[in-house]
Design a protein around this motif. Structure first.
Motif, PDB file in Angstrom:
ATOM      1  N   LEU A 122       0.859  -1.245  -0.011  1.00  0.00           N
ATOM      2  CA  LEU A 122       0.102  -0.153  -0.097  1.00  0.00           C
ATOM      3  C   LEU A 122       0.933   1.237   0.186  1.00  0.00           C
ATOM      4  O   LEU A 122       2.117   1.135   0.162  1.00  0.00           O
ATOM      5  N   LYS A 123       0.244   2.398  -0.106  1.00  0.00           N
ATOM      6  CA  LYS A 123       0.897   3.792  -0.237  1.00  0.00           C
ATOM      7  C   LYS A 123       1.675   3.943   0.859  1.00  0.00           C
ATOM      8  O   LYS A 123       3.037   4.513   1.094  1.00  0.00           O
ATOM      9  N   ASN A 124       1.148   3.599   2.237  1.00  0.00           N
ATOM     10  CA  ASN A 124       1.805   4.024   3.476  1.00  0.00           C
ATOM     11  C   ASN A 124       2.664   3.064   4.470  1.00  0.00           C
ATOM     12  O   ASN A 124       3.283   3.166   5.049  1.00  0.00           O
ATOM     13  N   ALA A 125       2.233   1.604   3.941  1.00  0.00           N
ATOM     14  CA  ALA A 125       2.841   0.701   4.605  1.00  0.00           C
ATOM     15  C   ALA A 125       2.373  -0.727   3.650  1.00  0.00           C
ATOM     16  O   ALA A 125       1.549  -0.990   2.848  1.00  0.00           O
ATOM     17  N   ASP A 126       3.058  -1.857   3.923  1.00  0.00           N
ATOM     18  CA  ASP A 126       3.074  -3.085   3.473  1.00  0.00           C
ATOM     19  C   ASP A 126       1.987  -3.919   4.488  1.00  0.00           C
ATOM     20  O   ASP A 126       2.218  -3.858   5.890  1.00  0.00           O
ATOM     21  N   VAL A 127       1.159  -4.526   4.112  1.00  0.00           N
ATOM     22  CA  VAL A 127       0.182  -5.400   4.866  1.00  0.00           C
ATOM     23  C   VAL A 127       0.553  -6.893   4.485  1.00  0.00           C
ATOM     24  O   VAL A 127      -0.088  -7.199   3.331  1.00  0.00           O
TER      25      VAL A 127
END
Length: 348
Positions: free
Chosen positions: A13-18
Motif C-alpha cells: 500500500l501507499k503508506n505501508a505493506d500489509v
C-alpha cells in the motif's frame, strides 16, 4: 484433498505493506467442512481468495486433488491460463452480499456461469432446474432478487456456485448478513449439500457459533498467521491461544461469569469459583453430587452450558466450591482424576 504449503500474500500500500497471509500451511481432507475463523484483518478472506486464485499468492503452493500442485513465485503461477480456468471452474464461491444480478431472474442468475460452457439451452435449463430444486427454490425460477428474502438470495448464490459441479465450495462470511433463522437455514443447507454431494466446503467466518454448528475442523487466524488448528470438538474443549478462548467465550453463556465476579456478594466466602469442562470422557457422570457427598463440600452451580459438537456433548459449569480448604482441594483433585478439566477463576 487440499494442501496449502507456506502460502504468502503481501499488499504493498501507499503508506505501508500489509502481510495479509503469512506462511500459512493447511491440509483439508476431501468431503470435510473446514472452518477458518478470525477477526477483521486476520487474513482469512485473502486466504480464501488465494485458494481460487482471485488473488495470486506471492509464494507458496496450493494442491487440489485432480489438478496437482500449483506453485507461486513472486506473484506468478506455474500453470497455463487454460488449466487455471479449469481449476477455477472446479471451485464455487459464495459471498456475504450474494453478488446477484439485480436485473436478471433467479433462473438467469443461476444459468449465468453455464453460458460459455458449450451446453445447449435445453441442457442449461435442465441443470438450473436441478439446482433450484436442490436449494428448495423451484417456485422462484422467474422472480427477481428484489422479491426475495436474504436467505433466499443466498440460496440462489449457492445454486449458482454449484452450477459447474465444483469439487470445492468456498463460503466467505456467507451468513453474516442474515438474521438468525436464515443463518440456521443456510447452515443446514450447506450440511445437507456436503452429505449429498460429498463436496468439500471451506467456511470463512468471524462467528464461532457457525464453526460449532457445521465444521469438522477449524483454523484460527490472527495477523495473517494460523495460530491454532484442529478438530472442532478438541479446540472447543481445550483451546490454547488467547484469541481462540475469546472466540469460544463469545459463543458461550458461561462468558457472563465476568459480571457475576463483579457482583462479589453472590460468591460465598471461603470458596473457590471454578470452571468445569466436561468432555466426551466425563460428561454424563454424577461427579458433582459425588464430591458433595464424599468430600463434605458445598457446590453452588451459577452457570451451566451444554453444546453438541459433531454429535458429541461438551458441557461447561461455573460453580463455587465451599468448605474446609483441604476438602476443597481433595474435591478438585477428584475432578481432575475424573477427566473433568478444572480452571480456578476466582478466590473468594
Amino acid at each position: 484433498m487440499i494442501n496449502i504449503e507456506h502460502l504468502d500474500k503481501t499488499y504493498h500500500l501507499k503508506n505501508a505493506d500489509v502481510h495479509a497471509v503469512d506462511d500459512v500451511s493447511l491440509h483439508i481432507e476431501s468431503g470435510q467442512i473446514y472452518g477458518v475463523i478470525g477477526y477483521s484483518g486476520a487474513g482469512k478472506s485473502t486466504l480464501v481468495r488465494c485458494l481460487n486464485f482471485l488473488e495470486i499468492p506471492d509464494s507458496g503452493s496450493i494442491e487440489i486433488e485432480g489438478f496437482g500442485k500449483v506453485s507461486a513465485n513472486q506473484g506468478s503461477l506455474d500453470i497455463s491460463q487454460k488449466k487455471l480456468r479449469e481449476l477455477r471452474r472446479s471451485i464455487g464461491m459464495i459471498f456475504q452480499h450474494f453478488n446477484l444480478l439485480d436485473r436478471s431472474t433467479v433462473f438467469d442468475n443461476v444459468a449465468y456461469p453455464l453460458k460459455y460452457t458449450g451446453l445447449s439451452k435445453k441442457e442449461i435449463e435442465t441443470r438450473v432446474d436441478e439446482l433450484l430444486d436442490l436449494v428448495d427454490l423451484a417456485d422462484k425460477k422467474y422472480v427477481y432478487p428484489s422479491q426475495l428474502s436474504g436467505g433466499q438470495k443466498q440460496r440462489v448464490a449457492i445454486a449458482r456456485a454449484l452450477s459447474n459441479n465444483p469439487k470445492v465450495l468456498l463460503s466467505d462470511e456467507a451468513t453474516s448478513a442474515l438474521d438468525p433463522d436464515a443463518t440456521e437455514s443456510i447452515l443446514k443447507l450447506l450440511r445437507d449439500l456436503n452429505k449429498r454431494l460429498g463436496i468439500t466446503i471451506i467456511l470463512i467466518t468471524h462467528e464461532m457459533s457457525v464453526i460449532k454448528s457445521i465444521a469438522n475442523r477449524v483454523a484460527v487466524m490472527e495477523n495473517g498467521k494460523v495460530v491454532e488448528e484442529g478438530d472442532v470438538y478438541d479446540i472447543f474443549a481445550n483451546p490454547k491461544e488467547e484469541i481462540t478462548k475469546k472466540f469460544i467465550n463469545s459463543s458461550s453463556a458461561l462468558s457472563n461469569i465476568t459480571k457475576l465476579i463483579e457482583n462479589k456478594t453472590i460468591i460465598p466466602t471461603d470458596s473457590k469459583l471454578v470452571k468445569l469442562t466436561f468432555t466426551r470422557d466425563s460428561v454424563g457422570s454424577a461427579t458433582i453430587s459425588k464430591i458433595s457427598r464424599e468430600y463434605n463440600v458445598d457446590v453452588n452451580i451459577m452457570l451451566a452450558n451444554v453444546d453438541v459438537i459433531n454429535a458429541d456433548a461438551l458441557g461447561g459449569i461455573i460453580a463455587s466450591i465451599e468448605g474446609a480448604k483441604e476438602n476443597v482441594q481433595r474435591a478438585i483433585d477428584f475432578l481432575h482424576e475424573s477427566n473433568v478439566k478444572v480452571e480456578v477463576i476466582h478466590h473468594a
